[in-house]
Scaffold this motif. Structure first.
Motif, PDB file in Angstrom:
ATOM      1  N   GLN A  41       5.522  -1.683  -8.659  1.00 26.72           N
ATOM      2  CA  GLN A  41       5.740  -1.646  -7.214  1.00 26.72           C
ATOM      3  C   GLN A  41       5.038  -0.447  -6.590  1.00 26.72           C
ATOM      4  O   GLN A  41       4.424  -0.553  -5.526  1.00 26.72           O
ATOM      5  CB  GLN A  41       7.236  -1.599  -6.918  1.00 26.72           C
ATOM      6  CG  GLN A  41       7.570  -1.505  -5.439  1.00 26.72           C
ATOM      7  CD  GLN A  41       9.046  -1.726  -5.175  1.00 26.72           C
ATOM      8  OE1 GLN A  41       9.557  -2.816  -5.370  1.00 26.72           O
ATOM      9  NE2 GLN A  41       9.740  -0.684  -4.740  1.00 26.72           N
ATOM     10  N   SER A  45       1.429  -1.342  -4.420  1.00 30.04           N
ATOM     11  CA  SER A  45       1.652  -1.174  -2.983  1.00 30.04           C
ATOM     12  C   SER A  45       0.907   0.038  -2.434  1.00 30.04           C
ATOM     13  O   SER A  45       1.121   0.429  -1.282  1.00 30.04           O
ATOM     14  CB  SER A  45       3.147  -1.027  -2.681  1.00 30.04           C
ATOM     15  OG  SER A  45       3.645   0.214  -3.159  1.00 30.04           O
ATOM     16  N   GLU A  47       1.435   3.004  -3.196  1.00 28.29           N
ATOM     17  CA  GLU A  47       2.506   3.987  -3.010  1.00 28.29           C
ATOM     18  C   GLU A  47       3.160   3.894  -1.635  1.00 28.29           C
ATOM     19  O   GLU A  47       3.793   4.853  -1.183  1.00 28.29           O
ATOM     20  CB  GLU A  47       1.996   5.410  -3.272  1.00 28.29           C
ATOM     21  CG  GLU A  47       1.530   5.625  -4.699  1.00 28.29           C
ATOM     22  CD  GLU A  47       1.392   7.085  -5.078  1.00 28.29           C
ATOM     23  OE1 GLU A  47       1.904   7.948  -4.334  1.00 28.29           O
ATOM     24  OE2 GLU A  47       0.783   7.370  -6.122  1.00 28.29           O
ATOM     25  N   LEU A  48       3.047   2.739  -1.007  1.00 26.89           N
ATOM     26  CA  LEU A  48       3.772   2.518   0.246  1.00 26.89           C
ATOM     27  C   LEU A  48       5.217   2.112  -0.028  1.00 26.89           C
ATOM     28  O   LEU A  48       6.093   2.308   0.817  1.00 26.89           O
ATOM     29  CB  LEU A  48       3.069   1.434   1.073  1.00 26.89           C
ATOM     30  CG  LEU A  48       1.665   1.770   1.584  1.00 26.89           C
ATOM     31  CD1 LEU A  48       1.067   0.560   2.302  1.00 26.89           C
ATOM     32  CD2 LEU A  48       1.712   2.979   2.523  1.00 26.89           C
ATOM     33  N   LYS A  49       5.463   1.510  -1.189  1.00 30.82           N
ATOM     34  CA  LYS A  49       6.799   1.040  -1.544  1.00 30.82           C
ATOM     35  C   LYS A  49       7.370   1.808  -2.733  1.00 30.82           C
ATOM     36  O   LYS A  49       8.238   1.312  -3.444  1.00 30.82           O
ATOM     37  CB  LYS A  49       6.754  -0.452  -1.879  1.00 30.82           C
ATOM     38  CG  LYS A  49       6.282  -1.350  -0.754  1.00 30.82           C
ATOM     39  CD  LYS A  49       7.277  -1.375   0.396  1.00 30.82           C
ATOM     40  CE  LYS A  49       6.835  -2.353   1.472  1.00 30.82           C
ATOM     41  NZ  LYS A  49       7.803  -2.395   2.600  1.00 30.82           N
ATOM     42  N   GLY A  50       6.882   3.014  -2.953  1.00 31.71           N
ATOM     43  CA  GLY A  50       7.389   3.811  -4.058  1.00 31.71           C
ATOM     44  C   GLY A  50       6.469   4.973  -4.362  1.00 31.71           C
ATOM     45  O   GLY A  50       5.319   5.002  -3.931  1.00 31.71           O
ATOM     46  N   THR A  54      10.671   7.827  -6.917  1.00 33.08           N
ATOM     47  CA  THR A  54      11.397   6.554  -7.019  1.00 33.08           C
ATOM     48  C   THR A  54      11.185   5.917  -8.389  1.00 33.08           C
ATOM     49  O   THR A  54      12.099   5.280  -8.924  1.00 33.08           O
ATOM     50  CB  THR A  54      10.958   5.585  -5.913  1.00 33.08           C
ATOM     51  OG1 THR A  54       9.559   5.294  -6.051  1.00 33.08           O
ATOM     52  CG2 THR A  54      11.205   6.179  -4.541  1.00 33.08           C
TER      53      THR A  54
END
Length: 298
Positions: A41, A45, A47-50, A54
């Motif tokens: 993820q 993404s 690193e837009l979603k993590g 995270t």
């Protein structure tokens, strides 16, 4: 009997070793599935979603879930290094060691396949249709660990020895009944926090795998799934370091904890509480597995 009870009778395994292997396999599967999914993820993404925080948090919580999943049956070792430590302390038979290592590696391999299926479109979209182990769109690091550009093999080996030593030291301390062990039932949460602290403090060099099965199983999957032999070549042949180094790290952590702490606990005859809680003080019925007693009644 209901359909559920009939199914339970049909699939019930009576062999103790087989039950342990099934529980260990699924516990490792859960651990790696959640851990690698967090990495997938984050990477796919952009690193837009993590991010690394995270990803470390998800991996630590995955340890907690995995221990709850298989802990009551197999002990949820999850890691050949921990199994090795138990063997050194004569708390686990050596003949089971290769069996557990195989099961743990298989669970990691299968979980990698599940993550690949789950993030199939995202991986191919991110990589522009090319599965690579290096470059700005590489995706191999979703599955296995690779060294940072500054890291030498020798420093990486030391990194893994020290990281695994801290992991084993922490686990032994948390589970030591004669020390300030955690409240019974909260062991999974405590170990998860331990893993999180190590990941946040020692993860810069190579992602802090500390687990031969966690690294080799996914790496083997990427080899057969299309990334090719480069997964074993990148980093000057880095692949063997997270496979070999955790074992001496586990031995070091076990030795240091006993040398500085456990060897100095009072002997049983000096500590009435320890004598009361020792296995020899229990009746044969108390020593039996309550699940087995229930099965015998049925």
């Amino acid at each position: 009997m209901s359909l559920f009870e009939k199914t339970r009778v049909l699939f019930h395994v009576r062999n103790p070793l087989a039950r342990e292997c099934l529980a260990e396999l699924y516990a490792v599967f859960v651990l790696i599935l959640l851990t690698l999914s967090a990495a997938a993820q984050m990477v796919t993404s952009f690193e837009l979603k993590g991010n690394t925080i995270t990803a470390n948090l998800a991996g630590s919580l995955a340890v907690m879930v995995a221990i709850h999943t298989g802990g009551g049956v197999s002990g949820a070792h999850l890691n050949p290094a921990y199994t090795f430590s138990l063997c050194l302390m004569e708390q686990f038979p050596w003949w089971k060691f290769p069996v557990f290592v195989f099961v743990q590696t298989l669970g990691s391999f299968l979980a990698s396949g599940a993550v690949y299926i789950l993030y199939y479109d995202a991986i191919w979209n991110y990589s522009n249709g090319t599965l690579t182990t290096s470059g700005p769109r590489e995706t191999a690091s979703i599955f296995a660990t690779y060294p940072a550009s500054h890291l030498s093999l020798s420093n990486g080996f030391v990194d893994q020895v020290m990281g695994t030593a801290m992991l084993i030291t922490g686990v032994l301390a948390l589970l030591d009944a004669r020390n300030k062990r955690v409240i019974m039932g909260l062991e999974p949460q405590a170990v998860a926090l331990l893993v999180l602290s190590i990941g946040l403090s020692m993860g810069f060099n190579c992602g802090c795998p500390m687990n031969p099965a966690r690294d080799f199983g996914p790496r083997l999957f990427t080899y057969v799934a299309g990334w090719g032999p480069e997964v074993f070549r990148r980093g000057n042949g880095w692949w063997w370091v997270p496979v070999v180094a955790p074992l001496p790290g586990a031995a070091l952590g076990t030795f240091l904890y006993h040398l500085f702490v456990a060897f100095h606990h009072p002997m049983d005859w000096e500590d009435p509480l320890a004598l009361q809680n020792s296995p020899d003080s229990k009746t044969p019925l108390e020593k039996e597995d309550p699940r087995e007693i229930q099965l015998q009644k049925q």
